[in-house]
Design an enzyme around this catalytic site. Sequence first.
Site, mmCIF file in Angstrom:
data_model
loop_
_atom_site.group_PDB
_atom_site.id
_atom_site.type_symbol
_atom_site.label_atom_id
_atom_site.label_comp_id
_atom_site.label_asym_id
_atom_site.label_seq_id
_atom_site.Cartn_x
_atom_site.Cartn_y
_atom_site.Cartn_z
ATOM 1 N N LYS A 72 0.521 -1.074 -0.216
ATOM 2 C CA LYS A 72 0.151 0.091 0.129
ATOM 3 C C LYS A 72 0.767 1.310 -0.058
ATOM 4 O O LYS A 72 1.280 1.675 1.152
ATOM 5 C CB LYS A 72 -1.262 -0.020 0.944
ATOM 6 N N GLU A 129 9.672 1.639 10.127
ATOM 7 C CA GLU A 129 10.493 2.341 10.039
ATOM 8 C C GLU A 129 10.506 4.078 10.219
ATOM 9 O O GLU A 129 8.966 4.053 9.842
ATOM 10 C CB GLU A 129 11.115 2.369 8.696
ATOM 11 N N GLU A 137 8.996 16.351 15.030
ATOM 12 C CA GLU A 137 9.656 16.496 13.641
ATOM 13 C C GLU A 137 8.889 17.281 12.427
ATOM 14 O O GLU A 137 8.093 17.518 12.892
ATOM 15 C CB GLU A 137 9.621 14.802 12.741
ATOM 16 N N CYS A 146 13.809 11.260 5.342
ATOM 17 C CA CYS A 146 13.874 11.051 7.042
ATOM 18 C C CYS A 146 15.138 11.465 7.975
ATOM 19 O O CYS A 146 15.648 11.572 8.867
ATOM 20 C CB CYS A 146 13.675 9.666 7.518
#
Length: 481
Positions: A173, A248, A385, A282
Site C-alpha cells: 500500500k 521505520e 519532527e 527521514c
Amino acid sequence: MRTILNFIDGDARESSSGRTLDNFEPATGEVYSQVADSDADDIHAAYLAARDAFPAWSKTPASERSSILLDIAGAIEANLQRYAEAESRDTGKPVRLAATVDIPRAVSNLRFFATAILHTASELHATDHEALNYTLRRPRGVAGLISPWNLPLYLLTWKIAPALAAGNTAVAKPSEVTPMTAALLGESCAAAGLPPGVLNIVHGRGSEAGVALTAHPGIGTISFTGGTSTGAEIARTAAPMFKKLSLEMGGKNPNIIFEDADLDRALNESVRSSFANQGQICLCGSRILVQRSVYERFLERFVPLVEKLKTGDPQDPDTTQGAVVSKTHRDKILGYIDLAREEGGRVLCGGSVPEPANERCRNGWFVTPTVIADLPMDCRVNQEEIFGPAVTITPFKDEDEAVAMANCTRYGLAASIWTRDLARAHRMAERIDSGTVWINCWMVRDLRVPFGGMKDSGVGREGGEEALRFFTEPKNVCVKL
Ligand code: NAD
C-alpha cells in the site's frame, strides 16, 4: 484525467466501491489524476491473489526469482525519465533529483536483493559429537508493505525487493499522496513477467486500506515506513495478532560540527543534509549543532549558501528546491516556523512562502529554505519532527554537551559527525543513540548494512541480510548423530 487503479492478480482494477481520491501536483496545487480509494474488500481481494500465488512463487528457484526481479529493475531503468517525471509531479521534488537519486536507487534496491538471494548462507552448529543443528529459513507467506510519500518508489522497492526475493508474495500500500510511481511499477512488473498475484498494489487512505491491511488475519508480516504515531497505531493492531513487525519511523537528526572539522566540506554537506528533497527525508539533519569556537564563522558562511538555493519549478533543471508535498504539510511547516518565533528563535533566512517561480507554479506549495537560531534544545521546534526545509542551529561547548543535545529527543534515526579527530569520531559514534552515524559524510548508503532507528524512530532493522531474514521464518532442525 488518468485514474490510477489497483494492481491485483496481475490486473488493473478499480476500487471495489468505485470511489477515487484526488491526486494533486504540489508544484501547481492542482488535481492532475485520480487514484483508487480502496477499502477492506480490495485488501482482501489482494490478499487472496497473494495467498494463491504463494505456493508456486515460494517454490520457484531463487535464480528464477532473481532473474524476474532483475528484469523489473531493467524495465524501470529503461523508463527512467518517465518514472522521474512521475515522481516529481507527485511529490514536488525536482525532476533532476528524482532522475539522479530516487529512481536509480530504486533500481539498485531491486538489483541488490535479486542478487543477494543467490548468495545467502544458513547457520550450522555442531553440538560436540552428538548432533548437528541447522537453521532452515523459509518465506513467511503474504507480506503487507506500507510506504510513505517522501521517497515513494525508493522506499516501496526497499520492501518489495527483499520480500519477493525471499519467496514471499505481497500486498503493498503506497502513500495515497504519491501513488503514480507505484502504478508504473505495476506496469513494469507485468512487462517483466512477474506471475500474477506475487505483487499486489492497493491504493488508498491509511485510515481505510492501511488499517485493513494491518488488521488482515492472513497477513502475518508487516513492514511499515512512515510517521511515529502511525507506527504506534499499527503496533497496537498487529501486536495482539502476533504479527512480525518492522517499523521505520520519524527522526530529529543531529548534524554535529566540531571545531577541527573540514569546514568547507561540513558546510556544503550540511546544506545538502538540511534541504535535500526540501528537508523531507527521514535522514535529513534537522538540528545543526556547531562547536561554540567556530559557531559564528560557520553561520556567516552557512546562511549565504542556503540563500543561494534555488526554489522553483521542479521541472526546471536549475531548481534545487521544489514544492513540499501538500498544502497541509506546507501549513504545518509554516506553523513550526511561527512557533519558533514564539519560542524565542531568530529566523536567519527563509521563513516564508516565496514568490511563484512562474505562472504554472502560482498556486503551488513552496517554502523558502529556513535557518533558525537561538532556540533551547527542549523547545518543541527542537523536539518535534518538522520534516520540511526548516532547520535549527545551536552552539555547544564540548563533546559531553554535544552528546546530551544529540540524545535529548525521543528519536534516534541518524546522526552526522564532522571532525578530523579519529578517536573523537569513534567515541561520539558509540555515545549517540541512533541507528546510523555518519562520520564526515551524510547519506552514504551501502545496502548491505542494517538500516533503521533506535528509540521512537524504529523497531527492527531493514537492509542487507537483516531484510532477507525479516521476511523468512527460521526453523531449527536438530539431527542426532
Ligand atoms: P504516514 O505515517 O502518515 O503514512 C505512511 C503510510 O502509512 C501511508 O501509506 C499511509 O497511507 C499509511 N497509513 C496511515 N495511517 C495508517 C494506519 N492507521 N494504518 C496503516 N497504515 C496507515 O507518514 P507520511 O506522512 O507518509 O511520511 C512521513 C513520515 O515518514 C515522517 O515521519 C518520516 O520521518 C517517516 N519516514 C521514515 C523513514 C525511515 O526510514 N525511518 C523513511 C521515510 C519517511
